[in-house]
Design a protein around this motif. Sequence first.
Motif, PDB file in Angstrom:
ATOM      1  N   CYS A 110       0.870  -1.182   0.000  1.00 44.26           N
ATOM      2  CA  CYS A 110       0.000   0.000   0.000  1.00 44.26           C
ATOM      3  C   CYS A 110       0.906   1.231   0.000  1.00 44.26           C
ATOM      4  O   CYS A 110       0.740   2.126  -0.806  1.00 44.26           O
ATOM      5  CB  CYS A 110      -0.909  -0.013   1.228  1.00 44.26           C
ATOM      6  N   ARG A 134       2.001  -2.813  -6.965  1.00 42.50           N
ATOM      7  CA  ARG A 134       1.571  -1.493  -6.521  1.00 42.50           C
ATOM      8  C   ARG A 134       2.573  -1.008  -5.482  1.00 42.50           C
ATOM      9  O   ARG A 134       3.073  -1.798  -4.668  1.00 42.50           O
ATOM     10  CB  ARG A 134       0.152  -1.501  -5.952  1.00 42.50           C
ATOM     11  N   LYS A 139       0.995   9.326  -0.299  1.00 42.37           N
ATOM     12  CA  LYS A 139      -0.184   8.776   0.359  1.00 42.37           C
ATOM     13  C   LYS A 139      -1.140   9.877   0.831  1.00 42.37           C
ATOM     14  O   LYS A 139      -0.752  10.739   1.619  1.00 42.37           O
ATOM     15  CB  LYS A 139       0.225   7.939   1.575  1.00 42.37           C
ATOM     16  N   GLU A 173      -0.062   5.871  -6.826  1.00 37.23           N
ATOM     17  CA  GLU A 173      -1.008   6.988  -6.692  1.00 37.23           C
ATOM     18  C   GLU A 173      -0.275   8.320  -6.738  1.00 37.23           C
ATOM     19  O   GLU A 173       0.818   8.472  -6.179  1.00 37.23           O
ATOM     20  CB  GLU A 173      -1.784   6.876  -5.366  1.00 37.23           C
ATOM     21  N   GLN A 199      -2.062   6.370 -10.550  1.00 39.23           N
ATOM     22  CA  GLN A 199      -3.313   6.033  -9.872  1.00 39.23           C
ATOM     23  C   GLN A 199      -3.929   7.315  -9.327  1.00 39.23           C
ATOM     24  O   GLN A 199      -3.255   8.080  -8.637  1.00 39.23           O
ATOM     25  CB  GLN A 199      -2.980   5.051  -8.755  1.00 39.23           C
ATOM     26  N   GLY A 201      -6.670   8.439  -6.795  1.00 41.53           N
ATOM     27  CA  GLY A 201      -7.385   7.791  -5.703  1.00 41.53           C
ATOM     28  C   GLY A 201      -8.815   8.287  -5.548  1.00 41.53           C
ATOM     29  O   GLY A 201      -9.219   9.285  -6.156  1.00 41.53           O
ATOM     30  N   THR A 202      -9.542   7.591  -4.704  1.00 43.02           N
ATOM     31  CA  THR A 202     -10.968   7.874  -4.545  1.00 43.02           C
ATOM     32  C   THR A 202     -11.224   9.280  -4.003  1.00 43.02           C
ATOM     33  O   THR A 202     -12.263   9.861  -4.243  1.00 43.02           O
ATOM     34  CB  THR A 202     -11.615   6.808  -3.643  1.00 43.02           C
ATOM     35  N   ARG A 203     -10.253   9.822  -3.266  1.00 37.84           N
ATOM     36  CA  ARG A 203     -10.440  11.183  -2.751  1.00 37.84           C
ATOM     37  C   ARG A 203     -10.246  12.227  -3.838  1.00 37.84           C
ATOM     38  O   ARG A 203     -10.580  13.402  -3.647  1.00 37.84           O
ATOM     39  CB  ARG A 203      -9.456  11.436  -1.589  1.00 37.84           C
ATOM     40  N   LYS A 225      -9.711   5.441  -9.591  1.00 38.77           N
ATOM     41  CA  LYS A 225     -10.563   4.814  -8.585  1.00 38.77           C
ATOM     42  C   LYS A 225     -11.946   5.457  -8.624  1.00 38.77           C
ATOM     43  O   LYS A 225     -12.069   6.679  -8.781  1.00 38.77           O
ATOM     44  CB  LYS A 225      -9.955   5.024  -7.187  1.00 38.77           C
ATOM     45  N   ARG A 255     -13.515   0.061  -5.736  1.00 39.48           N
ATOM     46  CA  ARG A 255     -12.818  -0.063  -4.447  1.00 39.48           C
ATOM     47  C   ARG A 255     -13.773   0.057  -3.259  1.00 39.48           C
ATOM     48  O   ARG A 255     -13.370   0.312  -2.149  1.00 39.48           O
ATOM     49  CB  ARG A 255     -11.686   0.965  -4.358  1.00 39.48           C
ATOM     50  N   ASP A 288     -10.286  -3.581  -6.336  1.00 37.91           N
ATOM     51  CA  ASP A 288      -9.354  -3.415  -5.222  1.00 37.91           C
ATOM     52  C   ASP A 288     -10.011  -4.026  -3.982  1.00 37.91           C
ATOM     53  O   ASP A 288     -10.753  -3.344  -3.268  1.00 37.91           O
ATOM     54  CB  ASP A 288      -9.050  -1.928  -5.020  1.00 37.91           C
ATOM     55  N   HIS A 291      -8.983  -2.280  -0.255  1.00 43.10           N
ATOM     56  CA  HIS A 291      -9.632  -1.079   0.250  1.00 43.10           C
ATOM     57  C   HIS A 291     -11.139  -1.239   0.333  1.00 43.10           C
ATOM     58  O   HIS A 291     -11.816  -0.419   0.953  1.00 43.10           O
ATOM     59  CB  HIS A 291      -9.210   0.140  -0.580  1.00 43.10           C
ATOM     60  N   LEU A 322      -5.913  -5.048  -7.803  1.00 43.92           N
ATOM     61  CA  LEU A 322      -4.947  -4.223  -7.065  1.00 43.92           C
ATOM     62  C   LEU A 322      -5.060  -4.668  -5.611  1.00 43.92           C
ATOM     63  O   LEU A 322      -6.129  -4.530  -5.010  1.00 43.92           O
ATOM     64  CB  LEU A 322      -5.357  -2.753  -7.205  1.00 43.92           C
TER      65      LEU A 322
HETATM   66  C1  PEP Z   1      -4.755   3.090  -2.218  1.00 40.68           C
HETATM   67  O1  PEP Z   1      -4.980   2.303  -3.169  1.00 40.68           O
HETATM   68  O2  PEP Z   1      -3.707   3.089  -1.570  1.00 40.68           O
HETATM   69  C2  PEP Z   1      -5.806   4.039  -1.818  1.00 40.68           C
HETATM   70  C3  PEP Z   1      -5.546   5.068  -1.007  1.00 40.68           C
HETATM   71  O3  PEP Z   1      -6.985   3.740  -2.336  1.00 40.68           O
HETATM   72  P1  PEP Z   1      -8.359   4.581  -2.367  1.00 40.68           P
HETATM   73  O4  PEP Z   1      -8.064   5.817  -3.159  1.00 40.68           O
HETATM   74  O5  PEP Z   1      -9.295   3.638  -3.062  1.00 40.68           O
HETATM   75  O6  PEP Z   1      -8.744   4.840  -0.947  1.00 40.68           O
END
Ligand code: PEP
Length: 372
Positions: A110, A134, A139, A173, A199, A201-203, A225, A255, A288, A291, A322
């Motif tokens: 991660c 990955r 992060k 990411e 990547q 991410g979902t945020r 994501k 995810r 994924d 997550h 993933l």
């Molecule tokens: C990740 O894959 O490390 C991650 C933070 O995923 P997500 O954006 O889906 O929370």
Amino acid sequence: MIVILDPQLGRDSPQTKVILDYLRAAPGITPKIHQVTGAQQVLTEIYLVGDTSILDRADIEALSGVSRVVKVSRAYAVLGRHAGDSRSYGFDYNGVTFNQDNLNLFAGLCAVDTRAHVEAMLKAAADAGLNCTRMGAYKPRTNPYSFQGHGAACLPWVFELAGKYGIKVVAMEITHDNHIDEINDALRDAGHPTGVMLQVGTRNTQNFELLKACGRQSAFPVLLKRGFGITLEESLNAAEYLASEGNRKVIFCLRGMKTNMGDPHRNFVDFSHVPVIHRLTHMPVCIDPSHSVGNRDRAPDGLLDLFHATAQGIIAGANMVLIDFHPNPATALVDGPQALTLDELAHYIQDIQIARQAYLKRRQLPGQKKRP
Ligand code: PEP
Ligand code: MN
């Protein structure tokens, strides 16, 4: 509307110019030219933005150099599946093929922590026959005091180790568009020992400026994501942002959705949407499980929920997985509780193969109608 030119016509050929001039003369229509690099040839396509109902498809198809015209629905013009649209999709990146028919496993950390952990992970992946992983360097954390990732500082040794173990694609990411340049520079300085899939991410699913930046470059494919609190349609439109800027190498990742209705899983597993995305778009679909499930709980049958969720996505036709692993989850700086251990990797791959075989058999069942 998409005007597909004869394969030999490049974007700068005189015939292309004549076609573009014709299209520009139509009131309120803006032609946008896209070059699509396939395995066999480079195709030039012209996307018509504006009210195309004023255009006569047959007139355009009659122009010299036009191969055919595809009428697109308003949504997902580039990535969507449209009636009569037989364009070939999928892409190759650094020797790895991504499409709606195959499957690639990205097992890795991660978050990048120590060099020893990265090396142990990559060695285990290579020993298991994998060529993708990955590795999170940047992060996005809920708590500002939590470990934020090593950032650009770790890229040289992560890429060097990936090359050492024959890894072709590292999913990584990014949270800011300058991370694209940092990754580009580090790969160049290391002599391109591996490749990177950016990547989002979902945020950041609806961080439109970040999407546009990823879409403007074509060096790296993008794993988008799904947003954890928005509709599928909104997330697919986010993917279309990437493509509308010119980058069609996009993979869509499920995810899980944020709701306590998914408890005791970290998110509500949404892998039943794999075939829905196949139906609506041309994108390969990633799942994924880490997550989504977010824990290492085990069902009475002996299988971890993580294994079950993975199998559910694969048996529905997922094209990429993933998944978080860690050599020593107790010391992981991010998401240790959901990480699989290296000695579980072989078992995990076997389980995926069983589910994949079952999916391929399901496709052969009599009565299945092949998609157009
Ligand atoms: C990740 O894959 O490390 C991650 C933070 O995923 P997500 O954006 O889906 O929370
Ligand atoms: Mn994580």
